[in-house]
Design an enzyme around this catalytic site. Sequence first.
Site, PDB file in Angstrom:
ATOM      1  N   ASP A  70     -11.398 -18.563  -6.813  1.00 55.94           N
ATOM      2  CA  ASP A  70     -11.514 -19.383  -5.609  1.00 55.94           C
ATOM      3  C   ASP A  70     -11.349 -20.867  -5.895  1.00 55.94           C
ATOM      4  O   ASP A  70     -10.584 -21.561  -5.215  1.00 55.94           O
ATOM      5  CB  ASP A  70     -12.861 -19.137  -4.923  1.00 55.94           C
ATOM      6  CG  ASP A  70     -12.889 -17.802  -4.187  1.00 55.94           C
ATOM      7  OD1 ASP A  70     -11.937 -17.016  -4.323  1.00 55.94           O
ATOM      8  OD2 ASP A  70     -13.874 -17.554  -3.465  1.00 55.94           O
ATOM      9  N   ARG A 117     -27.677 -27.728  -6.715  1.00 58.69           N
ATOM     10  CA  ARG A 117     -26.600 -28.482  -6.068  1.00 58.69           C
ATOM     11  C   ARG A 117     -26.679 -29.987  -6.282  1.00 58.69           C
ATOM     12  O   ARG A 117     -25.657 -30.626  -6.540  1.00 58.69           O
ATOM     13  CB  ARG A 117     -26.559 -28.160  -4.569  1.00 58.69           C
ATOM     14  CG  ARG A 117     -26.331 -26.686  -4.239  1.00 58.69           C
ATOM     15  CD  ARG A 117     -25.305 -26.056  -5.121  1.00 58.69           C
ATOM     16  NE  ARG A 117     -24.907 -24.717  -4.741  1.00 58.69           N
ATOM     17  CZ  ARG A 117     -24.205 -23.924  -5.509  1.00 58.69           C
ATOM     18  NH1 ARG A 117     -23.843 -24.315  -6.745  1.00 58.69           N
ATOM     19  NH2 ARG A 117     -23.851 -22.728  -5.104  1.00 58.69           N
ATOM     20  N   ASP A 168     -24.798 -24.705   1.168  1.00 62.27           N
ATOM     21  CA  ASP A 168     -24.386 -25.429  -0.026  1.00 62.27           C
ATOM     22  C   ASP A 168     -23.470 -26.605   0.279  1.00 62.27           C
ATOM     23  O   ASP A 168     -23.551 -27.645  -0.370  1.00 62.27           O
ATOM     24  CB  ASP A 168     -23.728 -24.471  -1.023  1.00 62.27           C
ATOM     25  CG  ASP A 168     -24.768 -23.608  -1.712  1.00 62.27           C
ATOM     26  OD1 ASP A 168     -25.920 -24.091  -1.859  1.00 62.27           O
ATOM     27  OD2 ASP A 168     -24.459 -22.473  -2.089  1.00 62.27           O
ATOM     28  N   SER A 205     -21.292 -11.703  -2.531  1.00 65.65           N
ATOM     29  CA  SER A 205     -20.978 -12.897  -3.308  1.00 65.65           C
ATOM     30  C   SER A 205     -22.215 -13.336  -4.073  1.00 65.65           C
ATOM     31  O   SER A 205     -23.342 -13.093  -3.650  1.00 65.65           O
ATOM     32  CB  SER A 205     -20.519 -14.019  -2.385  1.00 65.65           C
ATOM     33  OG  SER A 205     -21.621 -14.534  -1.688  1.00 65.65           O
TER      34      SER A 205
END
Lengths: 410, 410, 410, 410
Positions: free
Chosen positions: B18, B100, B129, B183
């Site tokens: 990705d 993050r 996110d 995921s």
Amino acid sequence: MSDKRVKKVVLAYSGGLDTSIILKWLQTTYGCEVVTFTADLGQGEELEPARQKALLLGIKPENIFIEDLREEFVRDYVFPMFRANAQYEGLYLLGTSIARPLIAKKQIEIAEKVGADAVAHGATGKGNDQVRFELGYYALKPDVTVIAPWREWDLTSRTKLLEFAEQNQIPIAKDKRGEAPFSVDANLLHASSEGKVLEDPAQEVPDYVYSRTIDPEAAPDTPTYITIDFEKGDPVAVDGVKMSPATLLAKLNELGRANGIGRLDLVENRFVGMKSRGMYETPGGTILYVAHRGIESITLDRGAAHLKDELMPKYAELVYNGFWFSPEREMLQALVDKSQEFVTGQVRLKLYKGGVHLVGRDSPYSLYDQELVTFEEGAVAYDHRDAAGFIKLNALRLRTLAQRKKKLGL
Amino acid sequence: MSDKRVKKVVLAYSGGLDTSIILKWLQTTYGCEVVTFTADLGQGEELEPARQKALLLGIKPENIFIEDLREEFVRDYVFPMFRANAQYEGLYLLGTSIARPLIAKKQIEIAEKVGADAVAHGATGKGNDQVRFELGYYALKPDVTVIAPWREWDLTSRTKLLEFAEQNQIPIAKDKRGEAPFSVDANLLHASSEGKVLEDPAQEVPDYVYSRTIDPEAAPDTPTYITIDFEKGDPVAVDGVKMSPATLLAKLNELGRANGIGRLDLVENRFVGMKSRGMYETPGGTILYVAHRGIESITLDRGAAHLKDELMPKYAELVYNGFWFSPEREMLQALVDKSQEFVTGQVRLKLYKGGVHLVGRDSPYSLYDQELVTFEEGAVAYDHRDAAGFIKLNALRLRTLAQRKKKLGL
Amino acid sequence: MSDKRVKKVVLAYSGGLDTSIILKWLQTTYGCEVVTFTADLGQGEELEPARQKALLLGIKPENIFIEDLREEFVRDYVFPMFRANAQYEGLYLLGTSIARPLIAKKQIEIAEKVGADAVAHGATGKGNDQVRFELGYYALKPDVTVIAPWREWDLTSRTKLLEFAEQNQIPIAKDKRGEAPFSVDANLLHASSEGKVLEDPAQEVPDYVYSRTIDPEAAPDTPTYITIDFEKGDPVAVDGVKMSPATLLAKLNELGRANGIGRLDLVENRFVGMKSRGMYETPGGTILYVAHRGIESITLDRGAAHLKDELMPKYAELVYNGFWFSPEREMLQALVDKSQEFVTGQVRLKLYKGGVHLVGRDSPYSLYDQELVTFEEGAVAYDHRDAAGFIKLNALRLRTLAQRKKKLGL
Amino acid sequence: MSDKRVKKVVLAYSGGLDTSIILKWLQTTYGCEVVTFTADLGQGEELEPARQKALLLGIKPENIFIEDLREEFVRDYVFPMFRANAQYEGLYLLGTSIARPLIAKKQIEIAEKVGADAVAHGATGKGNDQVRFELGYYALKPDVTVIAPWREWDLTSRTKLLEFAEQNQIPIAKDKRGEAPFSVDANLLHASSEGKVLEDPAQEVPDYVYSRTIDPEAAPDTPTYITIDFEKGDPVAVDGVKMSPATLLAKLNELGRANGIGRLDLVENRFVGMKSRGMYETPGGTILYVAHRGIESITLDRGAAHLKDELMPKYAELVYNGFWFSPEREMLQALVDKSQEFVTGQVRLKLYKGGVHLVGRDSPYSLYDQELVTFEEGAVAYDHRDAAGFIKLNALRLRTLAQRKKKLGL
């Protein structure tokens, strides 16, 4: 001893040795008429022996009150509290705290009925229970006289207590001769133990202290799956079978016991100012806590859920400290109850060796919208580009702050 | 597509399919120079393949940044958060959320170093996110241009993505051809899974989704006992062995994995407004949470502990929503850190089939005073009669309320 | 422009130049039927001219809705908010914020009645009002299409707006030709002004900006004394004269105006992320705020009062941000309302040159007990010695902390 | 009387009649050595007479401690509290509460120095001050013996007190023969009055009670404009003149007095459980409060400001209740102080007939950005279209709720 003269006192009476000594002490010290109140809150003891013992100690039959409060206890005290997900200090499900206001309320009701001017309880002078009982008494009958023998008498050792019992013809069970290695409080929600062998918080709780749960290691090697149905925030059925509040909690206790669920070894902060170490067993309540959070997770809006979470510690503290009958607890309850209108549906749980695991939840009122969360773009009302604006405006003040820093060379 | 012209962009690059597609898309769409940043946060993947892949996709060697952030991550992000006992919505240990800000910070640092005017990430337009990355970017570099390809491009299906990859000579691993059944995000603190097979919250999480923990049923039949030492609120040793932050967390992960600890099946409320269902595995973090509460229970004063508990939901919400670099999170951190000065000592834990049980705690700074709590009256500074006054004054306002009721005949 | 096709739109229409331009723009841009809604919230303007203007602009008579909402506004929005003593950022009485949800609600009701699929408002893209209107719309009709012309059109300057008006035969009052030196919002609770001459927060607000109050310096040289009667938290009479909610607020506005009361010059934080400077005049509301706190001071218990105070900032923020129709605002309202049962009685106030001074309060439900506070010992249930115990137990944890310090030599 | 034997006691001694009686009573009742401590906190009385009186009453010169604490009081107690914008029950600026911890601290320091084992104060058994003094004592010297004569002796009427004074050769000023119509506490921050003529909360405070402010009606007919400069949250200059903390507060008091500023007539809830009515004059503090909020309004970020506002009631309650030396107050202070780094700049105020009106604020650290708020679209980083996304995502959960309602036909 309290300065006030007392004519008639309603005593919270278990039928055990300690409250029997108190009964006699009240008679001899205050020279007053004693009314006994014995309640079944699910502590797991017969009530009739308490009646026999009270008669034996000279209480008039019309002065002996015995009541089965299990349904009222669970319906009007335990369930409202669980709607709030209350945990004191992040862990304790408040099993002892929540029973005290109900006992206090019943004592006061009896006092009003029989024209008593005083109430008495068997809680010690170092614990929280004296506070919980007495705040309840005062909140419901402001002019009542409260007698707390443990704070007043000079029976300050086990030896003196037993001497007093013997002098007053109070029967002493054989196993009460020695010191108990720990003290226990129990009701339908939990059993708690503290004192003596538990007093060193560095030492693991000995296995013989547990009474409501089997050791997780001895629990079944395969998980038990159950469902719980909720209506407006309260559980109403287990495995599809509708049950009354007390029956339902008893059923969860049974399931919890068998799977070693709900043991808690805790050092907590008492309202009276010191730390104490206790061991709690709340088998059914532990299951219920997980289940209620689970059904809320799909039926409560974020705003409602977060507001509840922020206020929970305060609610729990109020219950722990004995402020059940206070305006602020009632205000918080109004807030909590307002949120529970659609907390209806079913959760599925896996019980295994001390653990309660939520594995499924479903509701006709679910706010979980599968279409909104799928990765593939659907027909739903979510536009990815909205997120950019959302972030931009949330970031605006942070950017302004960063610009200030930059300008200042920081 | 963002309106702004972009010259150089720093991409958070994992080396996977990705972000490789994003890399290429940035080059072709924006015609800009791409700088890749690949970090080791303990996700359990080699970083060198990411370098090779970046080179293969035409990134200049000086534009490839690879960094091992594990110690910084645990020391400066995970541990401060655990000092606050942060749990989002009562349960989630914020494993994704806390990683993050660090990635965002590093991207901005690299942007400043290489003179990039933009940053890009691979988070989708429906999740949290994107918010966490971008609030971080903006808070640290207010004039940065943010590119979020998932919100901009028209590669809105798996098929289109694979087509784009093929057209651009991006290697596609065999197992990436089909749709992933869920995921995953992972770092040293946790692994999370969501999407597809997890989307029906009524269905139990399939066993193959778990990657960080063994099934509790497969865990050892005898408990594992461990000790953790704390200094000023942070863990410093396991079983007496001093370890660096990342090493220690890895050690706890190992212990947690082996005992099936830290699985969480949750429906949570995203900041962007919808509910989502996720599965989290936080083996070491779950142990650490219990341990930290345990050491606090004897070393923190009640006032400090309760204030922390009341503010925790707000702290957790800030971290979850991406406001790590905000004044209010830093203010709360100052408050939390102030409390940890004496949170030093040792706890003993029992790990067993998915459960973490605190069984002992000890500290040279303990506030637990055995003499204060013993039932027998001692030499200590506790006078039972004080309790009477304490209760009386706490009851005064409740009695006044009750008198009002009485006066009104209510 | 919104992507969706629109057939019929309900516009919040004041009859002024700006909303007339919007009306025309909606017709020409969306080619849809426009329904106008004009409400009297006490802004002090005639409504009939709005009807005439709408007709002139081609609106069908059956599509023109005009309603006097003053009583509903004060009774169901203003008073509930004042029960909470809501002040945003410690000072702002939320005069604009509280009017928006009611307008939104009425627009949605009309949309349901006439079968409209869209609503539109005249708030700009930088302010809070767009948020308040639209959160209201969405909360009441989730599938409605919202049109916010100021965010969509290209009439981005005064010149362009006037050109559009001329091209579309919209009458332009002479005084609207030039730039307004500031913009105004008004209703029965307040008037607010912002923009242009107010934009430098270092400069004092020019006197000509004020419209609802006379300059304190011009106010009477002798104080005005008034009384306000409350029932269950709401004011019901001024100077002994019973009045409906709107009449009462109008009366207080008159008294406030004459005494220069309720001016506020504020830099506030908008929900959309920037700071703005506004000038507010809330004459009656300022009096009401002081009065309500006054009657609460003798009728509310401390626990109730402090809980309200702690939650007030959150309540005010919700109202300010536009979350009137949210579960959390309703939960807080339930909590607040629960507390107001006995907030009944009379206060006496002194109004003087911009100041509101509470000088007396009385209630049949007063919790103030003169006997409890007299210095001389009375017959009342307060024993000085109780205070010693109260202090001792409150001090216990502090003493334990001090002992730790001592032990450590700190 | 306290059970403990006492050898040496440090008395908070004002030199007035009441503490002189206490001095003598301590000597005669406890037979102990008395050490006097007299502090100047700005109460506006000479200290030398206290020394003379102490000598006269037989105190050894080396046992007389007199200290000017004005700067320490304002710098380390008043200013930190004003950084928090603390107001108890929404109105009271805590003038009495904040002085007590400092006196307690000094008494304990002297006790340590002279080897005293006890401390004593002249606060009554019904008020808050006994709690504040004693929590301070215990928090700083856990093993100290506290003597609170008003709770112990039998001098329970004015007559008995005067008799005791005469019997012990304590000089009685002429005006102390009769009953004082009210009692007063004063320091540099405020003067408070309560008791007797103030006890009926329905009656206006008589004018002769005020001592620190002139009647607003007698204040100048033209406003006084002043500026105050702040650095990191603390005021440092008035009208451009740099001043020390105490000097600055005295200057503000003077300005406040002349303009009739800072009178407060309040019914408040005491920590000991009853309501009391007090009158407070806080001239300089009232100005400072408005000024500090004003400078914060342009220098504090929204997140920081709102967090402070939410926690303020708790902070104020802690100070009011006497928990200055508690971990939770210190934690909140750490949070507050963290926020004040850039609270630097100048405000301009208009003082007029009892009112303080902020009319301007300016700062090199201002977060107010004129370009961001202008109506005309500028070059700044605000895109109107972002607002649409911001609103949409904020509305998402409300729309989901509304869809549920719709589905259910509610």
